[in-house]
Design an enzyme around this catalytic site. Structure first.
Site, PDB file in Angstrom:
ATOM      1  N   ASP A 117       0.761  -8.890  11.558  1.00  0.00           N
ATOM      2  CA  ASP A 117       1.226  -8.539  10.058  1.00  0.00           C
ATOM      3  C   ASP A 117       0.683  -9.668   9.291  1.00  0.00           C
ATOM      4  O   ASP A 117       1.033  -9.398   7.920  1.00  0.00           O
ATOM      5  CB  ASP A 117       2.736  -8.508  10.480  1.00  0.00           C
TER       6      ASP A 117
ATOM      7  N   SER B 288       5.949  -3.651   3.740  1.00  0.00           N
ATOM      8  CA  SER B 288       5.401  -2.861   4.733  1.00  0.00           C
ATOM      9  C   SER B 288       6.316  -1.819   5.097  1.00  0.00           C
ATOM     10  O   SER B 288       7.642  -1.807   5.040  1.00  0.00           O
ATOM     11  CB  SER B 288       5.263  -3.820   6.041  1.00  0.00           C
TER      12      SER B 288
ATOM     13  N   GLN C  56      -1.226  -0.133   9.711  1.00  0.00           N
ATOM     14  CA  GLN C  56      -0.144  -0.501   9.073  1.00  0.00           C
ATOM     15  C   GLN C  56      -0.129   0.317   7.572  1.00  0.00           C
ATOM     16  O   GLN C  56      -1.277   0.284   7.077  1.00  0.00           O
ATOM     17  CB  GLN C  56       0.198  -1.816   8.801  1.00  0.00           C
TER      18      GLN C  56
END
Length: 286
Positions: free
Chosen positions: A198, A222, A272
């Site tokens: 991430d 996110s 993502q």
């Protein structure tokens, strides 16, 4: 990092398995998404035999978490088959879900094998400046986001914290590893790799438009995160995170990434989508 992802079992009993955890202290008070990813995977792993390892996860970030408060993880044992197990993990703060994930686990099986090769011609991590070399001019609170974390990052071509150097292209590569050796347990390395996955993946979107993290008024969050573990690799050794963004539109951007060991083994793939809002619209189109 290891202390945070080492969850505690709760005395509470429901139809689900309950675990509790804490958060790393964050200067802005928001829980780091990669931390919740890693914790959710650890929680699910605690309900599965050790030899059955996580190979994929799909999760949604529902609300920002508060790093000063504890997190409760509820694991639903959706399915256990001969080779695969499926778990749903939800992370709660004060009774409200902040993250929801479904993960799949598999026994190690033989089968067909191929991989996309690692890009050639990139500099080695020893030839790339570390992140501290690029923090001049940042506010001390912002610097803490980078200097206090357990990860060593080396950007190719360079970080975009203060400015975006070079061409505006929707791609970059980052050498990364945790700063100290960690235990050999594969489950810990896979959870830690989720934590690292991430970090920086959003930057291929920002780089394409010349947007630095320090841009006044920039808002990034996110929305979801998907990850597939292909092969075992140690996160306390250098890994190359190759990232690109195929699209951005409507206040959202999609980023994808591939994580390689230093010897070229493809360890994981990541995707993502983020919400991204830049004051004045598309910087590159001005």
């Amino acid at each position: 990092m290891l202390a945070v992802i080492d969850l505690r079992e709760s005395d509470a009993r429901t139809t689900e398995d309950i675990f509790t955890g804490t958060s790393q202290s964050m200067p802005l008070g928001r829980v780091f998404g990669g931390q919740v990813l890693a914790q959710s995977i650890v929680a699910a792993s605690r309900t599965i035999p050790e030899e059955r390892i996580v190979h994929s996860m799909h999760g949604y970030f529902l609300r920002p978490g508060d790093s000063t408060k504890g997190i409760t993880f509820a694991v639903d044992r959706i399915h256990d088959g001969r080779s695969f197990s499926t778990r749903r993990t939800q992370a709660f703060q004060e009774g409200v879900p902040i993250f929801s994930m479904i993960a799949s686990f598999q026994d190690e099986d033989p089968g067909l094998e191929h991989q996309e090769p690692m890009p050639e011609g990139l500099p080695q991590p020893e030839d790339v400046p570390d992140v501290e070399s690029h923090l001049e001019g940042l506010h001390p609170m912002s610097k803490r986001l980078f200097t206090d974390r357990p990860v060593d990052l080396r950007h190719i071509p360079s970080p975009i914290y203060v400015s975006v150097d070079g061409g505006r292209e929707p791609r970059q590569a980052v050498w990364m590893r945790v700063r100290r050796p960690i235990p050999d347990a594969p489950a810990i390395h896979r959870a830690a790799l989720a934590y690292l996955s991430d970090l920086t993946i959003q930057e291929s979107i920002l780089r394409a438009h010349g947007v630095a993290w320090s841009t006044p008024g920039l808002k990034v969050a996110s929305l979801d995160h998907a990850m597939w573990w292909h092969r075992f690799g140690r996160v306390d050794e250098w890994m190359l995170y190759v990232q690109q963004s195929p699209s951005a539109r409507g206040g959202r951007g999609l980023a994808t990434g591939r994580v390689y060991s230093r010897d070229g083994s493809l360890l994981a793939s990541v995707a993502q989508e983020i919400m991204v809002r830049v004051p004045g619209g598309d910087v590159a189109g001005r």
